[in-house]
Design an enzyme around this catalytic site. Structure first.
Site, PDB file in Angstrom:
ATOM      1  N   ASP A 406       0.853  -1.202   0.000  1.00  0.00           N
ATOM      2  CA  ASP A 406       0.000   0.000   0.000  1.00  0.00           C
ATOM      3  C   ASP A 406       0.890   1.255   0.000  1.00  0.00           C
ATOM      4  OD1 ASP A 406      -2.339   1.518   0.130  1.00  0.00           O
ATOM      5  OD2 ASP A 406      -2.558   1.317   2.308  1.00  0.00           O
ATOM      6  N   GLU A 409       2.792   5.004  -3.979  1.00  0.00           N
ATOM      7  CA  GLU A 409       2.792   5.918  -5.153  1.00  0.00           C
ATOM      8  C   GLU A 409       4.126   6.656  -5.291  1.00  0.00           C
ATOM      9  OE1 GLU A 409       0.254   5.606  -2.910  1.00  0.00           O
ATOM     10  OE2 GLU A 409      -0.808   4.310  -4.310  1.00  0.00           O
ATOM     11  N   ASP A 481      -9.068   3.285  -3.090  1.00  0.00           N
ATOM     12  CA  ASP A 481     -10.136   3.661  -2.153  1.00  0.00           C
ATOM     13  C   ASP A 481     -11.386   4.173  -2.849  1.00  0.00           C
ATOM     14  OD1 ASP A 481      -8.253   2.958  -0.333  1.00  0.00           O
ATOM     15  OD2 ASP A 481      -7.695   5.000   0.220  1.00  0.00           O
TER      16      ASP A 481
END
Ligand code: MIG
Length: 794
Positions: A406, A409, A481
């Protein structure tokens, strides 16, 4: 002031007089290379390389080409053009499948079929140009041209009229036009006039794509903020061929663990241990099949990666062995940021081994995220990837088998890591500006390679949020999300289908919506659409209501159970579709644009979300709040899976879509392998494989594939593969000989014939067999499944 600076700098950075744009200029000379040619133009160099007869690389830089390096591409150029003709005003390079024409003045590139049909060309008025360091390629836009792909991008299936940016971002509760999101895959397919082509801009700086947005339909374009104009042109005959070539170039997935095809239950966060055990027990008590439980960030000690919170999980090993014994596998989250804290093993070790990214001058970059102030591993350094990979002992030791990457980025609070931060870039040295979009890819790679080593031959399951082209080699991708809205459900379908076109097959979205509360109807519908999604995981945000399948009352629980049961029935079919994807790159969820690109209907708003799930099943994802929906049937004929009703292709029809009956169809001639319901994939299904054949007028075949589902032994021949084919002219169904050294789980088969008329008997390898009636249009018989070929004549 700015004008003054530019005027002063102009001679050095190449601006033309009164002009801020530098063009390629005209052709000057050409030099042959081993696999193509190098052209010198007035202002730049251009390389044309033959990767295969259908894959051509175009590389342009000014004034000279730089050393090259790619995290996406795993192939080298092979062979050369059959012929290179140097004509007065053009160069013509020929392969068996393509003509590449380089027009000399001004220099432009054109791709045609060998017969001369134009596939794609640079825009007549300007082809390639620079504004500062940003380089852009402009292409002619054809009047009826459509565009698909570009990975995880919102918006319609046909991207015509839209523009996009690639810069991996953490956007909770993203809207249906949000851009960019978490993933960069600068690959798209253009479709016009019965031709299709692919373009992959392999440049990891911030890139932009414009598919005729605000350009009065004159041109499309793609740009990179820095670096070379470096693109691959794919000219295979059809879209499956283009996807095959693109995934040849950037790699295909390896088979994931079989259990990761099962139903997966997640929440932010399940803890302590008793809650995890309770969850596992509830699935088994309620007889809702499930294979995977997730631990989100609360399992860690103060969010420190590779640690366990000892109060919540005093003995992870014994907890995991308990749930393993019940047929569950555990997946834990990991984030890239390492908490700055002396005495924390991975921090001390990371400092000692110089693993974290720095500013010029040597100061470590610090950003804040869940654990507080953190340093960030440089995953573009091979030594750091190895270090990261080894750290997983903290998780694999107790028995974790899945790793959920997670925040990669990378996302630090504020989401603006300065461009100046330095990265190793596998020895090529670069900065965040170039490394940002490949950070998630390299974290996933480090995770995959490390855990693969540690699991001693077992397949790890790796999931990631951020990615770059080629991610399919290492990881599955989920779409971040999302929200619990009807619109998000449809958007989830399009995101998954678009990732599929772009080489990433193992994908899915948080079922039920991560943020917010779905209505009962939306939740139930999401469960059914999820069954026809490669990656099937229910997930919920920390503050949201419970979203386990039993959290919406008895009716919805029963509907959820039925759908999850259906998923487990489909596994022999689904695993074969995964196998196909490892061989050809063909996605598992296939937008209709792949097989029916010229059919205008499939791009319409109402029908753009329909897709094939594997080669045989057509899914029409319906919203939760409707009981009838309009379905468009592409060419062919289609049987509704729930009642064998037949629908003609190239028509639209309103069909009922109650929550327990999603409109799902099987193609006529379709071959569907099913098994009995199991509670998890370690349970043995009934030894009778159900082979459903749906009547049709044309020949069809299906490759049925099995292996142990756990190890990589399939790479050395331990699989069982057989071709099942249906030939209506010869009136035969053949179950081909089993290939490979793996012994099938199935020792018998039940052949179910759908809509074959009144036949009551047939011959199996010459022996008479009587058919039994199953439902009004169904007849069946059972026989043993021997290794040799079985020929059934009806
Ligand atoms: O800042 O780990 O997308 O799936 O549950 C949020 C907590 C961090 C974002 C992920 C989501 C996960 C959540 N994470």
């Amino acid at each position: 002031m700015i004008t003054l600076i530019l005027t002063v700098l102009a001679p050095f950075i190449g601006f033309c007089d009164n002009d801020f744009t530098v063009f390629l200029g005209s052709y000057k000379s050409m030099k042959p290379l081993d696999h193509g040619i190098l052209i010198t133009a007035e202002n730049a160099k251009l390389e044309v390389l033959h990767f295969s007869p259908t894959v051509i690389r175009i590389r342009i830089n000014k004034p000279e080409l730089q050393t090259e390096f790619s995290y996406a591409v795993i192939q080298q150029p092979v062979g050369n053009f059959k012929e290179i003709k140097d004509k007065q005003d053009s160069l013509v390079l020929l392969t068996d499948s393509l003509q590449v024409v380089i027009i000399k003045s001004p220099l432009q590139v054109k791709f045609s079929t060998p017969a001369g049909t134009l596939i794609s060309r640079d825009y007549q008025d300007f082809s390639i140009s620079w504004q500062g360091t940003e380089v852009t390629c402009y292409k002619k836009l054809f009047p009826n041209e459509k565009f698909i792909g570009l990975g995880e991008k919102t918006g319609p299936l046909n991207r015509r009229g839209n523009a996009y940016v690639n810069w991996n971002m953490d956007i909770p509760a993203y809207s249906y036009r949000q851009d960019p999101l978490y993933v960069t895959i600068p690959f798209y397919i253009g479709i016009h006039d019965n031709v299709a082509y692919g373009i992959f801009l392999d440049n990891s700086f911030r890139t932009k794509f414009n598919f005729g947005a605000s350009t009065d339909d004159e041109f499309s374009s793609f740009s990179a903020a820095n670096g070379e104009m470096n693109y691959y042109f794919f000219g295979a005959k059809n879209i499956p061929g283009i996807i095959r070539d693109y995934t040849w170039l950037t790699g295909r997935m390896k088979l994931p663990p079989y259990w990761s095809l099962g139903y997966q239950q997640c929440r932010w966060s399940y803890y302590p241990e008793s809650e995890v055990l309770n969850l596992a027990n509830t699935f088994r008590e309620k007889k809702i099949p499930c294979d995977v439980i997730y631990l989100d960030i609360h399992y860690m000690d103060h969010y420190k990666i590779f640690t366990w919170n000892k109060d919540r999980f005093p003995d992870p090993k014994s907890m995991i062995s308990k749930i393993n014994a019940m047929g569950f596998h555990l997946v834990t989250i990991i984030d890239p940021g390492i908490k700055i804290e002396k005495g924390y093993l991975n921090y001390d070790d990371g400092i000692r081994n110089d693993c974290f990214v720095k500013y010029p001058g040597g100061k470590l970059y610090t950003g804040s995220v869940w654990p507080g102030r953190c340093h960030f591993p440089d995953f573009t350094n091979p030594k750091v990837r190895e270090w990261w990979g080894k750290s997983f002992t903290a998780l694999t030791g107790p028995g974790v088998e899945g790793f959920w990457n997670d925040m990669n980025e990378p996302s630090a609070w504020g989401q603006s890591i300065p461009d100046i931060v330095i990265f190793d870039f596998d020895g090529h040295h670069s900065t965040l500006a170039e490394a940002h979009n490949v950070y998630g890819l390299n974290m996933s790679r480090a995770t995959f390679e490390g855990t693969k080593q540690l699991l001693n031959g077992k397949r790890p399951f790796v999931l990631t949020r951020a990615a770059y082209a080629g991610i399919q080699r290492y990881s599955a991708v989920w779409t971040g999300d999302n929200q619990a809205t009807e619109e998000d459900l449809m958007m989830a379908v399009r995101l998954v289908n678009s990732l599929g076109v772009s080489g990433v097959s193992f994908t899915g979205s948080d079922m039920g919506g991560f943020i917010g509360t779905p209505t009962n109807e939306l939740f139930a519908r999401w469960m059914s659409v999820g069954v026809f999604t490669p990656f099937l995981r229910n997930h919920a945000e920390i503050n949201s209501r419970r979203k386990e399948p039993w959290s919406f009352g008895d009716d919805i629980e029963e509907i959820s159970r039925q759908w999850i049961n259906q998923r487990y029935r489909l596994l022999p079919y689904l695993y074969s579709a995964f196998y196909e994807s490892t061989q050809t790159g063909m996605p598992i969820a296939r937008t209709l644009a792949i097989n029916y690109p010229e059919d205008k209907k499939i791009y319409e708003n109402e029908f753009q979300n329909e897709y094939l799930f594997g080669g045989e099943i057509l899914v029409a994802p319906a919203a939760g709040n409707i009981s009838n929906c309009n379905v468009y049937f592409p060419d062919g004929e289609w049987y509704r899976m729930s009642n064998d009703q037949l629908y003609k292709g190239k028509t639209e029809t309103v069909v009922a879509c109650p929550l327990d009956d999603l409109p799902v169809f099987v193609r006529s001639g379709g071959i569907l392998t099913l098994q009995s319901v199991i509670q998890n994939t370690s349970e043995k299904p009934s030894p009778t494989l159900e082979i459903n054949v749906y009547y049709g007028k044309s020949q069809n075949s299906f490759t049925f594939y099995e292996d142990d589902g756990i190890t990589y032994n399939y790479e050395t021949g331990q699989y069982c593969r057989r071709l099942i084919s249906f030939d209506p002219e010869r009136r035969t169904i053949t179950i081909g000989k089993a290939e490979g050294s793996f012994l099938s789980k199935f020792t018998a088969f039940r052949l179910v014939l759908h809509d074959f008329g009144d036949i009551m008997g047939l011959k199996v390898n010459g022996q008479d067999q009587t058919l039994k009636l199953k439902a009004s249009k169904q007849r069946f018989f059972e026989a043993s499944l021997v290794n040799d070929a079985i020929e059934i004549k009806y």
